[in-house]
Design a protein around this motif. Structure first.
Motif, PDB file in Angstrom:
ATOM      1  N   GLU A  74      85.405  41.681  59.991  1.00 16.51           N
ATOM      2  CA  GLU A  74      86.506  40.791  59.628  1.00 16.51           C
ATOM      3  C   GLU A  74      87.783  41.504  59.200  1.00 16.51           C
ATOM      4  N   ASN A  75      87.663  42.491  58.345  1.00 18.55           N
ATOM      5  CA  ASN A  75      88.865  43.140  57.822  1.00 18.55           C
ATOM      6  C   ASN A  75      89.278  44.342  58.663  1.00 18.55           C
ATOM      7  N   SER A  76      89.387  44.102  59.961  1.00 19.40           N
ATOM      8  CA  SER A  76      89.850  45.154  60.870  1.00 19.40           C
ATOM      9  C   SER A  76      91.023  44.620  61.672  1.00 19.40           C
ATOM     10  N   ALA A  77      91.890  45.515  62.106  1.00 21.31           N
ATOM     11  CA  ALA A  77      93.063  45.110  62.881  1.00 21.31           C
ATOM     12  C   ALA A  77      92.648  44.424  64.175  1.00 21.31           C
ATOM     13  N   ALA A  78      91.617  44.961  64.852  1.00 16.80           N
ATOM     14  CA  ALA A  78      91.162  44.383  66.115  1.00 16.80           C
ATOM     15  C   ALA A  78      90.624  42.975  65.911  1.00 16.80           C
ATOM     16  N   SER A  79      89.901  42.762  64.810  1.00 19.64           N
ATOM     17  CA  SER A  79      89.341  41.449  64.516  1.00 19.64           C
ATOM     18  C   SER A  79      90.447  40.425  64.279  1.00 19.64           C
ATOM     19  N   VAL A 102      92.625  44.726  73.371  1.00 20.09           N
ATOM     20  CA  VAL A 102      91.765  45.696  72.688  1.00 20.09           C
ATOM     21  C   VAL A 102      90.989  46.473  73.755  1.00 20.09           C
ATOM     22  N   VAL A 103      90.851  47.776  73.584  1.00 22.48           N
ATOM     23  CA  VAL A 103      90.237  48.651  74.596  1.00 22.48           C
ATOM     24  C   VAL A 103      88.923  48.082  75.142  1.00 22.48           C
ATOM     25  N   ALA A 104      88.037  47.644  74.258  1.00 27.49           N
ATOM     26  CA  ALA A 104      86.707  47.194  74.677  1.00 27.49           C
ATOM     27  C   ALA A 104      86.738  45.986  75.602  1.00 27.49           C
ATOM     28  N   THR A 105      87.847  45.241  75.590  1.00 24.76           N
ATOM     29  CA  THR A 105      87.934  44.024  76.415  1.00 24.76           C
ATOM     30  C   THR A 105      88.687  44.232  77.721  1.00 24.76           C
ATOM     31  N   THR A 126      87.991  53.832  68.519  1.00 22.77           N
ATOM     32  CA  THR A 126      88.761  53.784  69.770  1.00 22.77           C
ATOM     33  C   THR A 126      88.438  52.529  70.565  1.00 22.77           C
ATOM     34  N   MET A 127      87.180  52.089  70.568  1.00 22.05           N
ATOM     35  CA  MET A 127      86.808  50.867  71.277  1.00 22.05           C
ATOM     36  C   MET A 127      87.562  49.661  70.716  1.00 22.05           C
ATOM     37  N   ARG A 128      87.920  49.730  69.422  1.00 20.44           N
ATOM     38  CA  ARG A 128      88.652  48.627  68.776  1.00 20.44           C
ATOM     39  C   ARG A 128      90.162  48.866  68.754  1.00 20.44           C
ATOM     40  N   ALA A 129      90.621  49.910  69.439  1.00 21.80           N
ATOM     41  CA  ALA A 129      92.054  50.222  69.431  1.00 21.80           C
ATOM     42  C   ALA A 129      92.859  49.113  70.108  1.00 21.80           C
ATOM     43  N   VAL A 172      93.558  52.342  65.162  1.00 21.85           N
ATOM     44  CA  VAL A 172      94.171  53.059  66.282  1.00 21.85           C
ATOM     45  C   VAL A 172      94.987  52.107  67.141  1.00 21.85           C
ATOM     46  N   VAL A 173      96.189  52.544  67.491  1.00 20.02           N
ATOM     47  CA  VAL A 173      97.045  51.806  68.420  1.00 20.02           C
ATOM     48  C   VAL A 173      97.441  52.773  69.527  1.00 20.02           C
ATOM     49  N   ILE A 174      97.351  52.322  70.767  1.00 20.34           N
ATOM     50  CA  ILE A 174      97.673  53.166  71.910  1.00 20.34           C
ATOM     51  C   ILE A 174      98.907  52.623  72.614  1.00 20.34           C
TER      52      ILE A 174
END
Length: 346
Positions: A74-79, A102-105, A126-129, A172-174
């Protein structure tokens, strides 16, 4: 206003919140029943008709499964980003037009074995970047006070606070425009536009046994991501995924990977868990269970229209239930607050 009036007003609010919660719980339960009915029907179809790739538990890992795993943190930027996107609230975001996802998607793979291997190599962070098109989008994600401290009321932090979530730690932001793209061109007539990277060669000029492909070419892009181009005319495979995987080689077994050491420069992976980060850097030990991983390639082109419609309906129902469950959480917080205030006024 007298104390009695304040007390009566609070009691009315409590009754209203309780009624709201009762209604929301009823809606959530109805949606859960509908989702279960659809999933039972879809499961029956898969068990008898579909020969899609499966993971070790016998279930197909979809993009929705990947997003759900991201939302659990929950408390993540990707979430927070995925929650806002799911609730159609990205239109108001300054980085909305710039955020790619998000990278994973952004990619799929052929099997759960490959998914676990590539996801483990990239790691959870990185998967959640969050991937942005330009530096403008990156700058919109986070704002700072004059003294250099993060402004918790602006950017993604502010949006997270508005829905009761706080961005914990770094994320992480790319930025695609800042990545150095692969310039070797793509494989001729390849529908996936795979990168034209020469196969590795041992000193005897032979390709190592067990070599499957380069990691960057083992991901599958759907039509929208395949047609994506940066301002310089490069696609996601040439920029994002080449930046993440470079020329990492993938082998069937750890032994075959180690036998190929003479021709490994940028790292290698094996489907049974072997990992070389780069020449001379080995990652030993067993890999952990990967929760946020690449979804599997869809078999939609071979499925009947009514099945595809049913899958789409399940997706919509899941998002609707997630939004209602978030409303329940907020309504419960308001109820608890009103009860606490009434107790303090008594």
């Amino acid at each position: 206003m007298s104390d009695d009036d304040i007390g009566e007003s609070l009691k009315n609010k409590i009754r209203q919140h309780e009624d709201n919660l009762k209604f929301l719980h009823s809606q959530s339960n109805c949606l859960a029943d509908s989702i279960l009915d659809f999933q039972v029907s879809l499961g029956r179809y898969y068990s008898s008709n579909v020969t899609a790739s499966h993971n070790g538990n016998g279930t197909v890992h979809t993009e929705e499964d990947t997003v759900e795993e991201i939302l659990k943190i929950e408390n993540s930027a990707a979430s927070i980003f995925c929650w806002l996107k799911a609730n159609n609230q990205t239109a108001s975001l300054a980085f909305a037009k710039d955020a790619v996802g998000v990278v994973a998607t952004l990619a799929r793979v052929e099997s759960d074995e490959i998914s676990r291997t590539l996801s483990d190599f990239l790691g959870l962070q990185t998967m959640r970047a969050i991937v942005c098109y330009t530096s403008e989008g990156v700058n919109a994600l986070e704002k700072y006070d004059p003294d250099g401290q993060i402004n918790s009321n602006a950017g993604l932090h502010g949006l997270g606070s508005s829905i009761g979530r706080i961005v914990n730690g770094r994320f992480v932001v790319i930025c695609l425009e800042d990545l150095r793209p692969f310039v070797g061109g793509t494989v001729a007539n390849d529908p996936q536009k795979k990168l034209a990277i020469p196969k590795p060669k041992l000193p005897n000029r032979e390709c190592p046994a067990g070599f499957l492909d380069y990691a960057v070419n083992m991901i599958h892009l759907d039509s929208s991501n395949l047609s994506f181009l940066t301002a310089t005319g490069h696609g996601l495979r040439e920029t994002l995924f080449y930046g993440l995987f470079s020329r990492v080689q993938v082998y069937e077994t750890r032994k075959q990977m180690l036998d190929a050491l003479p021709c490994i420069a940028d790292g290698a992976l094996s489907l049974d868990g072997g990992m070389i980060r780069k020449s001379g850097f080995f990652s030993l030990g067993s890999r952990n269970e990967i929760k946020v991983k690449f979804p599997l390639i869809s078999e939609e082109s071979d499925l009947p229209q009514d099945y595809i419609k049913a899958e789409d309906e399940v997706r919509k129902l899941k998002w609707e239930k997630y939004k209602i469950d978030a409303d329940i959480q907020r309504e419960q917080q308001l109820l608890d607050y009103a009860k606490t205030k009434l107790t303090s006024e008594a």
